[in-house]
Structure formats: C-alpha cells, structure tokens
Design a protein around this motif. Structure first.
Motif, PDB file in Angstrom:
ATOM      1  N   ASN A 146      17.415 -16.948  51.106  1.00 32.05           N
ATOM      2  CA  ASN A 146      17.543 -18.222  51.326  1.00 32.05           C
ATOM      3  C   ASN A 146      18.822 -18.395  51.926  1.00 32.05           C
TER       4      ASN A 146
ATOM      5  N   LYS B 246      13.094 -19.572  54.626  1.00 25.35           N
ATOM      6  CA  LYS B 246      14.096 -20.368  54.408  1.00 25.35           C
ATOM      7  C   LYS B 246      15.525 -19.318  54.926  1.00 25.35           C
TER       8      LYS B 246
ATOM      9  N   ARG C 118      20.723 -26.731  54.275  1.00 24.03           N
ATOM     10  CA  ARG C 118      19.660 -25.697  53.257  1.00 24.03           C
ATOM     11  C   ARG C 118      20.130 -25.884  52.085  1.00 24.03           C
TER      12      ARG C 118
ATOM     13  N   THR D 135      23.745 -24.031  57.677  1.00 26.47           N
ATOM     14  CA  THR D 135      23.365 -23.028  56.562  1.00 26.47           C
ATOM     15  C   THR D 135      24.611 -22.015  56.254  1.00 26.47           C
TER      16      THR D 135
ATOM     17  N   TYR E 138      17.402 -29.624  55.468  1.00 18.79           N
ATOM     18  CA  TYR E 138      17.085 -28.927  56.651  1.00 18.79           C
ATOM     19  C   TYR E 138      15.678 -28.832  56.901  1.00 18.79           C
TER      20      TYR E 138
END
Length: 280
Positions: free
Chosen positions: A161, A250, A133, A190, A98
């Motif tokens: 995150n 993030k 991610r 994600t 990512y």
C-alpha cells in the motif's frame, strides 16, 4: 479567516500546527475540551455539523475552509456547504480519498466521498480535493499489541500500500488554504513507495530496537476486530478495500506531493521514527 474542521484528527491537527503560528485561524469542534492546539491562541467555534445555526456563527467572516467529514451515514458535507454558501465562504479544501479516482473502487466509503465531491463541485464555491491513500498513522492501531506482546496482527501481510504520511497531506492542505492557484485542482497523495504490513512491522522493529512478530489475520478475524469499532456497513466497506489491496491495486506511487513541494514524500520509516514513543 481560515476555518479548520477535523482538528482532533490526524490530518486536521497537523494542518492546525502548520497554520496557527502565522495565520488567523478558527477551529470548529463539537467538544473543545478535546482540542490540543500548538502555537498562539486560536479562535475556537463550538458546533456540530447538524447544528445549522451554530455552523452559521462558526463560518461568519470565513473565506477559506478545510473540510473533514468521517461518517458515511450522515449528510455532513451538504450541511456544511449550506452554511458555507450562506455566510460567503469562497473556497473549500476537502479531505477526500484516493479511491475516488479509481474506477474499480465501489465500496460504501468511496461512493460517499464521490458524492461529497460532486456536491462541492455543484455548490458554486471554489474547491480543492485532496485524495490521500491510507494514512501511515493507521499503524497506531498496532500500538497496544506491540507494547504488550511485540506482535503485529494484520490482513494481507504481503500486500503493498503506497500509504502517505499525514504530515505530507497537511502540507498540501496548508498550501491550498493559503496560496493562490489551487482552486479546481485534485491532488492524489501517496507515500514514495508501497509498503506491506510486514515491511511496516520490520521498520517499527528497527526503530524500537526490539523484535516484532507478525500474525496474519483471516478475513473473519479482521471483520470481528473492526466490528468492535464500526457499524456493519463500514466493516463491509473496509473488507472490500482490503480485498483491493490484496489484488495489488494500492501500490501506485503518485508524484503530486513532489511536484507541488519539490520534496520527496516522507517514507514509512520516517513516520515510524517520528512516532516511536507511541509504541513504547
């Protein structure tokens, strides 16, 4: 024929599980004894990226390949591309990161993946880039301390995150490998929400029905822990990445998975329930 690399890893194993029941698949492995493949018989090619002749044999007849590399000190992507071009591979689906799409990210691992993507763009092959991610499965690193002590130790306990379920990455990889319309596309992936290590520990505690205590590591403690597994340049890259997480960089939730599949990305609590036995 589809070639899969990285099948002893988290995402590659899931891609193999999705494709092997219905598709002609060949898997690349340095050590076939480490393979644990579901479904019907799968063709196995033994090769390391540095063995050009073995790569040529492994790629013979392959038209689409899933490429996973994990050593930023080795030119494995360029090695693979040289063999792929020589054998007529048409499309490479690359597992990237990512952070490649984030201008402020400039650690060793991110720079390496940016270089890899550029090599593939210039190769003349069709390509699809998957940019996930952090994997939810990184929480498996806590399994020994949870089993033995009921403790999670982590940097940045309160930093979120938007980590992603590896199964979701594998689903998009499988589509890109088998469906038209994915060439030249970049897919940031994600989870459906940003979760902190403290929240992850709480989800695990709920699934396991036992208390789990959390202890925040200092930067020095995290570096010492990582140094037992990684060389110094990689440890420094991990520290830089952790510092970005501490700054809240993030947490972005990306809609790509839902746009492609029509489904909501799997949350961490689902991953925790699916992998509860790893912590018991």
């Amino acid at each position: 024929m589809i070639l899969l690399t990285g099948v002893t890893g988290t995402v590659g194993r899931e891609v193999a599980r999705l494709l092997t029941p219905t598709r002609p698949v060949r898997v690349l492995a340095r050590d076939p004894a480490r393979l644990s493949l579901p479904g019907r018989d799968v063709e196995v090619a033994t090769a390391a990226y540095a063995d050009h002749d073995a790569l040529l044999r492994a790629l013979e007849g392959v038209r689409t390949a899933f490429l996973v590399t994990n050593d930023p000190t080795q030119p494995d992507d360029s090695r693979f591309l040289a063999a792929a071009k020589a054998t007529g591979v048409r499309h490479v689906v690359k597992l990237s990161a990512y952070a490649v799409g984030e201008e402020d990210a400039d650690d060793l691992i991110t720079r390496w993946q940016r270089t890899n993507e550029e090599l593939i763009r210039r190769s003349g092959l069709d390509w699809t880039f998957l940019r996930p991610r952090a994997f939810m499965s990184n929480a498996l690193a806590w399994a020994p301390s949870i089993r033995a002590e009921g403790v999670v130790r982590s940097l940045n306990l309160s930093a979120g995150n938007a980590c992603v379920n590896p199964h979701d990455i594998a689903e998009i990889a499988a589509r890109a490998l088998t469906e038209p319309g994915h060439a030249g596309r970049i897919y940031p992936l994600t989870g459906p929400e940003a979760v902190t290590p403290g929240e992850q520990a709480a989800h695990l505690a709920a699934v396991l029905q036992r208390p789990i205590h959390v202890q925040e590591l200092t930067t020095a403690q995290a570096a010492a822990q990582w140094s037992r597994r990684y060389p110094a340049p990689v440890v420094e890259a991990l520290l830089q990445s952790a510092a970005r997480q501490a700054r809240g960089l993030k947490t972005t939730v990306d809609p790509t998975y839902e746009q492609i599949t029509g489904l909501r990305a799997r949350p961490f609590r689902t991953w925790a329930a699916d992998h509860a036995t790893a912590f018991t």
